[in-house]
Design a protein around this motif. Structure first.
Motif, PDB file in Angstrom:
ATOM      1  N   LEU A   1      -2.214   3.338   8.572  1.00 61.13           N
ATOM      2  CA  LEU A   1      -2.528   2.036   7.988  1.00 61.13           C
ATOM      3  C   LEU A   1      -2.595   0.969   9.079  1.00 61.13           C
ATOM      4  O   LEU A   1      -1.859   1.048  10.072  1.00 61.13           O
ATOM      5  CB  LEU A   1      -1.461   1.638   6.968  1.00 61.13           C
ATOM      6  CG  LEU A   1      -1.344   2.493   5.712  1.00 61.13           C
ATOM      7  CD1 LEU A   1      -0.139   2.064   4.889  1.00 61.13           C
ATOM      8  CD2 LEU A   1      -2.617   2.410   4.887  1.00 61.13           C
TER       9      LEU A   1
ATOM     10  N   ARG B   1       3.087   2.465   3.035  1.00 56.44           N
ATOM     11  CA  ARG B   1       3.377   1.370   3.962  1.00 56.44           C
ATOM     12  C   ARG B   1       4.819   1.462   4.453  1.00 56.44           C
ATOM     13  O   ARG B   1       5.120   1.220   5.616  1.00 56.44           O
ATOM     14  CB  ARG B   1       3.113   0.025   3.279  1.00 56.44           C
ATOM     15  CG  ARG B   1       3.551  -1.195   4.063  1.00 56.44           C
ATOM     16  CD  ARG B   1       2.764  -1.363   5.345  1.00 56.44           C
ATOM     17  NE  ARG B   1       1.376  -1.756   5.101  1.00 56.44           N
ATOM     18  CZ  ARG B   1       0.457  -1.851   6.056  1.00 56.44           C
ATOM     19  NH1 ARG B   1       0.773  -1.536   7.307  1.00 56.44           N
ATOM     20  NH2 ARG B   1      -0.776  -2.202   5.765  1.00 56.44           N
TER      21      ARG B   1
ATOM     22  N   HIS C   1      -6.994  -1.122   0.296  1.00 57.16           N
ATOM     23  CA  HIS C   1      -5.891  -0.372   0.895  1.00 57.16           C
ATOM     24  C   HIS C   1      -5.585  -0.878   2.306  1.00 57.16           C
ATOM     25  O   HIS C   1      -6.484  -1.039   3.132  1.00 57.16           O
ATOM     26  CB  HIS C   1      -6.232   1.115   0.949  1.00 57.16           C
ATOM     27  CG  HIS C   1      -6.395   1.734  -0.391  1.00 57.16           C
ATOM     28  ND1 HIS C   1      -7.606   1.805  -1.045  1.00 57.16           N
ATOM     29  CD2 HIS C   1      -5.489   2.293  -1.230  1.00 57.16           C
ATOM     30  CE1 HIS C   1      -7.445   2.388  -2.217  1.00 57.16           C
ATOM     31  NE2 HIS C   1      -6.171   2.702  -2.362  1.00 57.16           N
ATOM     32  N   GLY C   2      -4.304  -1.137   2.552  1.00 52.64           N
ATOM     33  CA  GLY C   2      -3.869  -1.552   3.879  1.00 52.64           C
ATOM     34  C   GLY C   2      -4.030  -3.017   4.195  1.00 52.64           C
ATOM     35  O   GLY C   2      -3.684  -3.445   5.305  1.00 52.64           O
ATOM     36  N   ASP C   3      -4.476  -3.828   3.227  1.00 52.71           N
ATOM     37  CA  ASP C   3      -4.791  -5.233   3.542  1.00 52.71           C
ATOM     38  C   ASP C   3      -3.751  -6.197   2.976  1.00 52.71           C
ATOM     39  O   ASP C   3      -4.087  -7.227   2.392  1.00 52.71           O
ATOM     40  CB  ASP C   3      -6.187  -5.590   3.033  1.00 52.71           C
ATOM     41  CG  ASP C   3      -6.723  -6.855   3.706  1.00 52.71           C
ATOM     42  OD1 ASP C   3      -6.123  -7.309   4.701  1.00 52.71           O
ATOM     43  OD2 ASP C   3      -7.734  -7.398   3.227  1.00 52.71           O
TER      44      ASP C   3
ATOM     45  N   SER D   1       5.947   2.407  -4.553  1.00 55.39           N
ATOM     46  CA  SER D   1       5.985   1.718  -3.269  1.00 55.39           C
ATOM     47  C   SER D   1       7.250   0.873  -3.212  1.00 55.39           C
ATOM     48  O   SER D   1       7.656   0.277  -4.217  1.00 55.39           O
ATOM     49  CB  SER D   1       4.763   0.813  -3.088  1.00 55.39           C
ATOM     50  OG  SER D   1       3.578   1.574  -2.985  1.00 55.39           O
TER      51      SER D   1
ATOM     52  N   THR E   1       0.843  -1.193   0.000  1.00 61.53           N
ATOM     53  CA  THR E   1       0.000   0.000   0.000  1.00 61.53           C
ATOM     54  C   THR E   1       0.880   1.246   0.000  1.00 61.53           C
ATOM     55  O   THR E   1       1.924   1.281   0.653  1.00 61.53           O
ATOM     56  CB  THR E   1      -0.887   0.014   1.251  1.00 61.53           C
ATOM     57  OG1 THR E   1      -1.672  -1.182   1.285  1.00 61.53           O
ATOM     58  CG2 THR E   1      -1.806   1.229   1.276  1.00 61.53           C
TER      59      THR E   1
ATOM     60  N   ARG F   1       6.246   2.230  11.349  1.00 65.23           N
ATOM     61  CA  ARG F   1       4.926   1.830  10.865  1.00 65.23           C
ATOM     62  C   ARG F   1       4.084   3.066  10.650  1.00 65.23           C
ATOM     63  O   ARG F   1       4.019   3.949  11.507  1.00 65.23           O
ATOM     64  CB  ARG F   1       4.231   0.888  11.861  1.00 65.23           C
ATOM     65  CG  ARG F   1       2.892   0.401  11.343  1.00 65.23           C
ATOM     66  CD  ARG F   1       2.226  -0.567  12.292  1.00 65.23           C
ATOM     67  NE  ARG F   1       1.634   0.063  13.462  1.00 65.23           N
ATOM     68  CZ  ARG F   1       0.450   0.701  13.443  1.00 65.23           C
ATOM     69  NH1 ARG F   1      -0.229   0.835  12.306  1.00 65.23           N
ATOM     70  NH2 ARG F   1      -0.024   1.226  14.544  1.00 65.23           N
ATOM     71  N   ASN F   2       3.443   3.116   9.495  1.00 61.00           N
ATOM     72  CA  ASN F   2       2.562   4.231   9.185  1.00 61.00           C
ATOM     73  C   ASN F   2       1.307   4.130  10.063  1.00 61.00           C
ATOM     74  O   ASN F   2       0.536   3.182   9.927  1.00 61.00           O
ATOM     75  CB  ASN F   2       2.182   4.191   7.704  1.00 61.00           C
ATOM     76  CG  ASN F   2       1.404   5.408   7.249  1.00 61.00           C
ATOM     77  OD1 ASN F   2       0.789   6.100   8.056  1.00 61.00           O
ATOM     78  ND2 ASN F   2       1.417   5.669   5.956  1.00 61.00           N
TER      79      ASN F   2
END
Length: 465
Positions: A239, A196, A441-443, A212, A193, A235-236
């Motif tokens: 997310l 990330r 998104h984010g998965d 990315s 993502t 870590r963002n």
């Protein structure tokens, strides 16, 4: 006749993946130094045939963090990312890069995983092509068949991993540049993502960030462990965490199926056969699989092509300021110059194109209301022979070929969504064929969980067999 090249042998690396190597080092059965030595010896044997390395460091860059998840695992960094003491040439002959004075922002996160950097790998000029070929130098060859492309733009990293020189290597993805070489070289390639990982300078300077950072690996657990290790450094908070994914989940997923290329180009019958077989495998594993429509229309391909050309145009315009005073746009390769010229003819469309592309994230997110994942091919055709997409071929021919070849991958870059290439089959000639799995998104976690189950159900082919 296809020539296959690999470096696997009975040395410290053996046939281990990165997780196994790190565990052997933790137990004291191997040392980081002997693993690095074995990898460098492997590179010496096969790189003359593959041409995948730009810089081979005299002294490998060894991590000081022995507790890092991938401590001692040998790796390479793609040559569009700054490593202190090494030049960053971006695959271009338009200037001569000086040694970087410091690590780039993402490099620090990459090094935090504990891996040992051995050098830097090839990419096409500024990552603008989908094959790692050059107008003024020898191409990077595919280890599965040296007369064919290794993909791009992370083609050098893919070749080193597929050939068994290292189990994991850095890549980044601005239009498919992790997933395309993963598909061509039979690897696992997860584009994360947007946001990330820590962005590099290129991503930060884009009107719409397409890039990315990530890795290419031979096993799902190496990719999963890398994501967990990188997350320890940063870590963002916007997310959800990925965490350490260690195997498949028990839940059954609703998976949408995309088959036909959005450009209207024909899908190669051999790619279609692997796609159909993958869909059948998903159904056999208990997942609910059904056809879906694209969340965008045919105009998306035209808009992306305009933006792609705009990036080449801006590069030629600003290179003296952003790269080096010696930068000479006249020395860019014919394909990059052709892209820039194409944009000059469509520049008036740029504001509307940027507006439309910037809004696609919302349409993409809405398409996941009733499904968890989407499956499609990575590429619409088989891996091409070297020369087919070469930057010294007539621009219009190469451009049209690329649009039809990479039709599936750019949507994830524009929307910022995660997408994963897995080696799910092969052509009649034995070249890998990749399938792409895309998520909301984010998965990334769901992608990795599914990847574990597919790897177990259909073990990935090994180049050494």
């Amino acid at each position: 006749m296809a020539v296959r090249v690999h470096a696997f042998t009975d040395d410290a690396l053996g046939e281990h993946d990165g997780v196994a190597i790190a565990e052997l080092i933790r137990r004291g059965e191997l040392s980081a130094a002997e693993v690095a030595k074995a990898a460098r010896e492997r590179a010496t044997r096969v790189n003359p045939e593959l041409n995948a390395l730009v810089v081979d460091m005299d002294t490998p860059l060894v991590s000081a963090d022995r507790d890092a998840l991938l401590y001692g695992v040998p790796t390479y960094v793609k040559d569009n990312t700054d490593v202190a003491g090494l030049p960053t040439q971006h695959g271009s002959a338009a200037w001569r890069a000086q040694a970087a004075k410091a690590h780039g922002p993402f490099t620090k996160q990459f090094l935090s995983t504990g891996m040992t950097v051995l050098g830097k790998t090839t990419l096409p000029e500024f990552g603008l092509n989908a094959t790692t070929e050059f107008a003024d130098a020898a191409p990077t060859h595919n280890p599965w068949a040296t007369g064919f492309s290794s993909g791009a733009s992370s083609g050098g990293s893919a070749a080193m991993v597929a050939a068994g020189v290292v189990p994991i290597a850095h890549g980044n993805d601005g239009g498919g540049s992790i997933r395309i070489p993963a598909a061509c070289c039979g690897l696992v390639g997860l584009k994360p993502t947007r946001g990330r990982h820590i962005d590099g300078p290129q991503a930060r300077s884009m009107p719409i960030n397409l890039i990315s950072e990530g890795v290419l690996t031979r096993t799902v657990r190496d990719s999963a462990t890398y994501f967990a290790a990188a997350e320890r450094f940063w870590r963002n908070p916007a997310l959800p965490p990925v965490g350490l994914v260690e195997g498949p989940a028990q839940r059954r997923l609703r998976i949408g199926v995309l088959t036909e290329p959005i450009t209207g180009a024909p899908l190669d019958p051999q790619v279609r056969a692997v796609h159909d077989d993958t869909v059948a495998l998903l159904e056999s594993l208990g997942h609910e699989v059904r056809p879906i429509a694209y969340p965008v229309d045919r105009g998306f391909a035209d808009d992306f092509a305009t933006y792609w050309a705009m990036l080449a145009y801006l590069l030629g315009l600003t290179g003296k300021f952003t790269l080096d005073r010696t930068f000479d746009p006249a020395r860019l390769d014919p394909f990059t110059r052709g892209l820039a010229a194409r944009f000059r003819g469509t520049a008036l469309r740029a504001p509307a194109v940027l507006y439309r592309l910037s809004r696609l994230r919302h349409a993409y997110a809405a398409s996941f209301r009733d499904i968890e994942l989407v499956v499609s091919p990575v590429l619409a055709s088989l891996t091409p022979p070297l020369g087919y997409l070469s930057p010294d071929q007539p621009f219009d021919e190469v451009f049209d070929r690329l649009l039809n070849y990479v039709t599936y991958t750019p949507l994830a870059n524009v929307t910022g969504a995660p997408a994963l290439s897995l080696p799910m089959g092969a052509s009649a000639d034995g070249l890998p064929i990749g399938m792409m799995f895309s998520a909301a998104h984010g998965d990334e976690r769901t992608l990795l969980e599914l990847a574990y189950s597919l790897e177990a159900a259909r073990p990935f082919r090994r180049i050494q067999q």
